[in-house]
Motif scaffolding. Structure first.
Motif, PDB file in Angstrom:
ATOM      1  N   ALA A  91       7.063   5.186  22.622  1.00  0.00           N
ATOM      2  CA  ALA A  91       5.797   5.016  21.914  1.00  0.00           C
ATOM      3  C   ALA A  91       5.531   3.533  21.715  1.00  0.00           C
ATOM      4  O   ALA A  91       6.425   2.695  21.907  1.00  0.00           O
ATOM      5  CB  ALA A  91       5.843   5.713  20.556  1.00  0.00           C
ATOM      6  N   VAL A  92       4.327   3.240  21.314  1.00  0.00           N
ATOM      7  CA  VAL A  92       4.022   1.921  20.776  1.00  0.00           C
ATOM      8  C   VAL A  92       4.315   1.976  19.280  1.00  0.00           C
ATOM      9  O   VAL A  92       3.813   2.869  18.584  1.00  0.00           O
ATOM     10  CB  VAL A  92       2.555   1.522  21.019  1.00  0.00           C
ATOM     11  CG1 VAL A  92       2.257   0.182  20.370  1.00  0.00           C
ATOM     12  CG2 VAL A  92       2.265   1.471  22.514  1.00  0.00           C
ATOM     13  N   TYR A  93       5.126   1.044  18.826  1.00  0.00           N
ATOM     14  CA  TYR A  93       5.529   1.004  17.417  1.00  0.00           C
ATOM     15  C   TYR A  93       4.731  -0.076  16.692  1.00  0.00           C
ATOM     16  O   TYR A  93       4.652  -1.222  17.162  1.00  0.00           O
ATOM     17  CB  TYR A  93       7.021   0.728  17.314  1.00  0.00           C
ATOM     18  CG  TYR A  93       7.848   1.951  17.631  1.00  0.00           C
ATOM     19  CD1 TYR A  93       7.959   2.416  18.935  1.00  0.00           C
ATOM     20  CD2 TYR A  93       8.510   2.652  16.624  1.00  0.00           C
ATOM     21  CE1 TYR A  93       8.698   3.552  19.230  1.00  0.00           C
ATOM     22  CE2 TYR A  93       9.262   3.778  16.907  1.00  0.00           C
ATOM     23  CZ  TYR A  93       9.345   4.221  18.208  1.00  0.00           C
ATOM     24  OH  TYR A  93      10.078   5.353  18.501  1.00  0.00           O
ATOM     25  N   TYR A  94       4.177   0.316  15.558  1.00  0.00           N
ATOM     26  CA  TYR A  94       3.359  -0.581  14.748  1.00  0.00           C
ATOM     27  C   TYR A  94       3.998  -0.778  13.385  1.00  0.00           C
ATOM     28  O   TYR A  94       4.448   0.184  12.770  1.00  0.00           O
ATOM     29  CB  TYR A  94       1.968   0.011  14.534  1.00  0.00           C
ATOM     30  CG  TYR A  94       1.168   0.241  15.791  1.00  0.00           C
ATOM     31  CD1 TYR A  94       1.248   1.440  16.478  1.00  0.00           C
ATOM     32  CD2 TYR A  94       0.312  -0.746  16.272  1.00  0.00           C
ATOM     33  CE1 TYR A  94       0.503   1.668  17.626  1.00  0.00           C
ATOM     34  CE2 TYR A  94      -0.443  -0.536  17.413  1.00  0.00           C
ATOM     35  CZ  TYR A  94      -0.345   0.671  18.087  1.00  0.00           C
ATOM     36  OH  TYR A  94      -1.083   0.880  19.220  1.00  0.00           O
ATOM     37  N   CYS A  95       3.978  -2.005  12.894  1.00  0.00           N
ATOM     38  CA  CYS A  95       4.339  -2.225  11.504  1.00  0.00           C
ATOM     39  C   CYS A  95       3.057  -2.368  10.694  1.00  0.00           C
ATOM     40  O   CYS A  95       2.002  -2.730  11.225  1.00  0.00           O
ATOM     41  CB  CYS A  95       5.228  -3.456  11.334  1.00  0.00           C
ATOM     42  SG  CYS A  95       4.536  -5.020  11.911  1.00  0.00           S
ATOM     43  N   ALA A  96       3.165  -2.049   9.409  1.00  0.00           N
ATOM     44  CA  ALA A  96       1.999  -2.057   8.548  1.00  0.00           C
ATOM     45  C   ALA A  96       2.417  -2.409   7.133  1.00  0.00           C
ATOM     46  O   ALA A  96       3.556  -2.163   6.732  1.00  0.00           O
ATOM     47  CB  ALA A  96       1.312  -0.701   8.580  1.00  0.00           C
ATOM     48  N   ALA A  97       1.478  -2.960   6.386  1.00  0.00           N
ATOM     49  CA  ALA A  97       1.735  -3.391   5.008  1.00  0.00           C
ATOM     50  C   ALA A  97       0.716  -2.765   4.073  1.00  0.00           C
ATOM     51  O   ALA A  97      -0.477  -2.682   4.404  1.00  0.00           O
ATOM     52  CB  ALA A  97       1.667  -4.914   4.907  1.00  0.00           C
ATOM     53  N   SER A  98       1.213  -2.355   2.909  1.00  0.00           N
ATOM     54  CA  SER A  98       0.347  -1.709   1.924  1.00  0.00           C
ATOM     55  C   SER A  98       0.759  -2.103   0.519  1.00  0.00           C
ATOM     56  O   SER A  98       1.945  -2.215   0.233  1.00  0.00           O
ATOM     57  CB  SER A  98       0.428  -0.187   2.067  1.00  0.00           C
ATOM     58  OG  SER A  98      -0.259   0.451   1.012  1.00  0.00           O
ATOM     59  N   ASN A  99      -0.224  -2.257  -0.370  1.00  0.00           N
ATOM     60  CA  ASN A  99       0.093  -2.452  -1.786  1.00  0.00           C
ATOM     61  C   ASN A  99      -0.253  -1.202  -2.592  1.00  0.00           C
ATOM     62  O   ASN A  99      -0.397  -1.273  -3.810  1.00  0.00           O
ATOM     63  CB  ASN A  99      -0.606  -3.687  -2.347  1.00  0.00           C
ATOM     64  CG  ASN A  99      -2.108  -3.642  -2.174  1.00  0.00           C
ATOM     65  OD1 ASN A  99      -2.682  -2.608  -1.829  1.00  0.00           O
ATOM     66  ND2 ASN A  99      -2.774  -4.755  -2.411  1.00  0.00           N
ATOM     67  N   ALA A 100      -0.361  -0.076  -1.931  1.00  0.00           N
ATOM     68  CA  ALA A 100      -0.630   1.188  -2.609  1.00  0.00           C
ATOM     69  C   ALA A 100       0.642   1.712  -3.280  1.00  0.00           C
ATOM     70  O   ALA A 100       1.739   1.197  -3.070  1.00  0.00           O
ATOM     71  CB  ALA A 100      -1.160   2.213  -1.605  1.00  0.00           C
ATOM     72  N   VAL A 101       0.470   2.745  -4.073  1.00  0.00           N
ATOM     73  CA  VAL A 101       1.620   3.320  -4.769  1.00  0.00           C
ATOM     74  C   VAL A 101       2.547   4.023  -3.790  1.00  0.00           C
ATOM     75  O   VAL A 101       2.118   4.485  -2.729  1.00  0.00           O
ATOM     76  CB  VAL A 101       1.160   4.303  -5.876  1.00  0.00           C
ATOM     77  CG1 VAL A 101       0.376   3.553  -6.939  1.00  0.00           C
ATOM     78  CG2 VAL A 101       0.328   5.437  -5.303  1.00  0.00           C
ATOM     79  N   TRP A 102       3.802   4.131  -4.159  1.00  0.00           N
ATOM     80  CA  TRP A 102       4.840   4.665  -3.283  1.00  0.00           C
ATOM     81  C   TRP A 102       4.483   6.050  -2.753  1.00  0.00           C
ATOM     82  O   TRP A 102       4.697   6.347  -1.575  1.00  0.00           O
ATOM     83  CB  TRP A 102       6.161   4.697  -4.039  1.00  0.00           C
ATOM     84  CG  TRP A 102       7.300   5.309  -3.281  1.00  0.00           C
ATOM     85  CD1 TRP A 102       7.888   6.514  -3.499  1.00  0.00           C
ATOM     86  CD2 TRP A 102       7.982   4.729  -2.164  1.00  0.00           C
ATOM     87  NE1 TRP A 102       8.901   6.716  -2.589  1.00  0.00           N
ATOM     88  CE2 TRP A 102       8.986   5.649  -1.761  1.00  0.00           C
ATOM     89  CE3 TRP A 102       7.850   3.532  -1.451  1.00  0.00           C
ATOM     90  CZ2 TRP A 102       9.853   5.390  -0.706  1.00  0.00           C
ATOM     91  CZ3 TRP A 102       8.721   3.282  -0.397  1.00  0.00           C
ATOM     92  CH2 TRP A 102       9.703   4.200  -0.031  1.00  0.00           C
ATOM     93  N   SER A 103       3.936   6.886  -3.582  1.00  0.00           N
ATOM     94  CA  SER A 103       3.672   8.271  -3.189  1.00  0.00           C
ATOM     95  C   SER A 103       2.654   8.395  -2.068  1.00  0.00           C
ATOM     96  O   SER A 103       2.570   9.439  -1.416  1.00  0.00           O
ATOM     97  CB  SER A 103       3.204   9.084  -4.399  1.00  0.00           C
ATOM     98  OG  SER A 103       2.014   8.535  -4.927  1.00  0.00           O
ATOM     99  N   SER A 104       1.890   7.364  -1.828  1.00  0.00           N
ATOM    100  CA  SER A 104       0.855   7.431  -0.798  1.00  0.00           C
ATOM    101  C   SER A 104       1.257   6.764   0.510  1.00  0.00           C
ATOM    102  O   SER A 104       0.486   6.774   1.473  1.00  0.00           O
ATOM    103  CB  SER A 104      -0.430   6.787  -1.304  1.00  0.00           C
ATOM    104  OG  SER A 104      -0.261   5.386  -1.444  1.00  0.00           O
ATOM    105  N   LEU A 105       2.456   6.217   0.564  1.00  0.00           N
ATOM    106  CA  LEU A 105       2.804   5.325   1.670  1.00  0.00           C
ATOM    107  C   LEU A 105       3.210   6.016   2.955  1.00  0.00           C
ATOM    108  O   LEU A 105       3.566   5.351   3.921  1.00  0.00           O
ATOM    109  CB  LEU A 105       3.892   4.350   1.228  1.00  0.00           C
ATOM    110  CG  LEU A 105       3.442   3.344   0.180  1.00  0.00           C
ATOM    111  CD1 LEU A 105       4.578   2.378  -0.147  1.00  0.00           C
ATOM    112  CD2 LEU A 105       2.210   2.561   0.643  1.00  0.00           C
TER     113      LEU A 105
END
Length: 124
Positions: A91-105
């Motif tokens: 696959a193509v692997y993507y990294c991503a960043a979020s400042n959302a709450v843990w339960s939504s990640l």
């Protein structure tokens, strides 16, 4: 924050690769960091996420026990160690960043910042 994924390549089944995701522009300390992947002809799927401190991780069932996510906030980098690779990991692997709450990640809609992707090909 800008994300640059690297480390993909061609590997035989049973082999290993380590992906890196280098961030710039802002510190990743405030972000939960995740890896997603998209196989040919399929939708992008969640692989793993690591909490801001690195103390919490979560993996999709298909990679548990084979993949390990880690982060070095001082180096502003996240890693994905992939062992016992199988053709279905291609696959193509993507990294991503979020400042959302843990339960939504586990949902990609939580992520505002994405790297460009790095291709992992596992041959049988």
């Amino acid at each position: 924050v800008q994300l640059q994924a690297s480390g993909g390549g061609l590997v035989q089944a049973g082999g290993s690769l380590r992906l890196s995701c280098a961030a710039s522009g802002r510190s990743i300390r405030s972000y939960g960091m995740a890896w997603f992947r998209q196989a040919p002809g399929l939708e992008r799927e969640f692989v793993t996420v690591i909490s801001r401190s690195g103390g919490g991780t979560y993996y999709t069932d298909s990679v548990k026990g084979r993949f390990t996510v880690s982060r070095d906030n001082a180096k502003n980098t996240v890693y994905l160690q992939m062992n016992s690779l199988q053709p279905e990991d291609t696959a193509v692997y993507y990294c991503a960043a979020s400042n959302a709450v843990w339960s939504s990640l586990r949902g990609e809609n939580a992520y505002a910042y994405w790297g460009q992707g790095t291709l992992v090909t596992v041959s049988s």
